[in-house]
Design an enzyme around this catalytic site. Structure first.
Site, PDB file in Angstrom:
ATOM      1  N   LYS A 202      -0.732  -6.500  -7.938  1.00  9.29           N
ATOM      2  CA  LYS A 202      -1.124  -7.664  -7.138  1.00  9.29           C
ATOM      3  C   LYS A 202      -2.565  -8.067  -7.450  1.00  9.29           C
ATOM      4  O   LYS A 202      -2.899  -9.240  -7.514  1.00  9.29           O
ATOM      5  CB  LYS A 202      -0.934  -7.296  -5.669  1.00  9.29           C
TER       6      LYS A 202
ATOM      7  N   HIS B  74       0.841  -1.207   0.000  1.00 11.76           N
ATOM      8  CA  HIS B  74       0.000   0.000   0.000  1.00 11.76           C
ATOM      9  C   HIS B  74       0.873   1.254   0.000  1.00 11.76           C
ATOM     10  O   HIS B  74       0.617   2.212  -0.717  1.00 11.76           O
ATOM     11  CB  HIS B  74      -0.880   0.052   1.256  1.00 11.76           C
TER      12      HIS B  74
END
Ligand code: AMP
Length: 303
Positions: A165, A53
């Protein structure tokens, strides 16, 4: 959450001169209005933040004058209520990390703030959302489109950052902004991995120590699939994408604690099964795997 934000205000974090935390659309819109004219980079998340993140936030920081991060565990994208209930939540740690990487404002709404009424919209992205995650998690991408479109309407970002991802999710979001005519650039950022190769994921914290030990075998199996294809071709043997999928699936399932849900080599733009080795948009190898109670996904660029 309101209580949490009150606590953070009292403890000083929300009064940080550099980072603001807001829980309502009104407050966020007001904040952005005060910065009118600045380019907004946006990173939507469900919290329980890790370096994956943060790499998105760093990219946003480097390319925009205002960086907005949202933390919202979106119920409409969970097809399994147990998965929603057990999803990890670490708001205090998240805010500390976000401040360190130079976030300007964090949007942490309650469910009622995002959905004052249920969202009845049904999206259709053609073939892109019908395979892989779309096929094995019914309604998942519809929920993703519901929340991301709402967030984009509030934040009005110039650029929004998503991780490779969730490879199929990036394709779905791109299709969504095109369909809705939203003027936002979707930026795909590389997958961040642990030292042993496991793709970072909030769900990794839910793995038992035994499952955590074997989870890197997912990435290893994807890589082994590529090596298998290379060596077969070098040896002059014709090999199909389906045979490589089988090889990867068997490598994953050879580990008793892992169970492949799907393994697919797909056209990197259409998400449809690769028919040969010269798909013009490239080929991505994607896998979803059950590790105990935890569902993990990963993918690598294959061609
Ligand atoms: P999530 O909180 O799981 O909804 O993820 C929020 C964003 O972070 C999505 O765009 C994900 O693709 C991205 N993300 C999650 N894990 C990683 C990772 N290991 N590397 C890069 N980006 C990631």
């Amino acid at each position: 959450m309101i209580l949490l934000i009150k606590f953070l205000t009292l403890s000083g974090l929300n009064n940080s001169p550099r980072m603001k935390v807001v829980a309502t659309r009104e407050a966020l819109k007001q904040y952005l209005k005060e910065r009118e004219g600045s380019q907004v980079g946006f990173v939507p998340t469900m919290g329980a933040l890790h370096d994956g993140h943060l790499s998105l936030v760093r990219s946003a920081r480097g390319e925009n004058s205002t960086v907005v991060v949202s933390i919202f565990v979106n119920p409409t994208q969970f097809n399994d209520p147990r998965d929603l209930k057990s999803y990890p939540r670490t708001p205090e740690a998240d805010l500390e990390l976000l401040e360190k990487v130079g976030t300007d404002v964090v949007f942490m709404p309650e469910v009622e703030e995002m959905y004052p009424e249920p969202d009845a919209r049904v999206f259709d992205f053609g073939k892109i959302d019908k395979v892989m995650e779309g096929a094995t998690r019914p309604g998942h991408f519809n929920g993703v489109a519901q929340v991301v479109s709402r967030l984009f309407e509030i934040v009005e970002p110039a650029r929004a950052y998503f991780g490779q991802k969730d490879f199929q999710q990036v394709a779905v979001v791109k299709a969504m902004v095109q369909q809705l005519g939203m003027p936002v650039q979707i930026v795909q950022c590389p997958t961040m991995r642990e030292a042993d190769g496991l793709a970072m994921s909030s769900r990794n914290t839910l793995l038992s120590s035994e499952h955590r030990t074997v989870a890197p075998k997912i990435y290893a199996a994807l890589e082994a699939g590529r090596e298998f294809a290379d060596s077969e071709r070098k040896a002059g043997r014709e090999i199909t994408p389906r045979e490589v999928e089988k090889h990867i699936t068997e490598t994953i399932n050879a580990e008793p604690l892992l169970e492949a849900i799907y393994v697919q080599l797909v056209n990197a733009a259409t998400m449809q099964p690769a028919r040969g080795w010269d798909e013009p948009e490239g080929i991505q190898a994607c896998a979803a795997v059950r590790a105990g109670n935890v569902r993990l996904i990963d993918n690598i660029k294959f061609v």
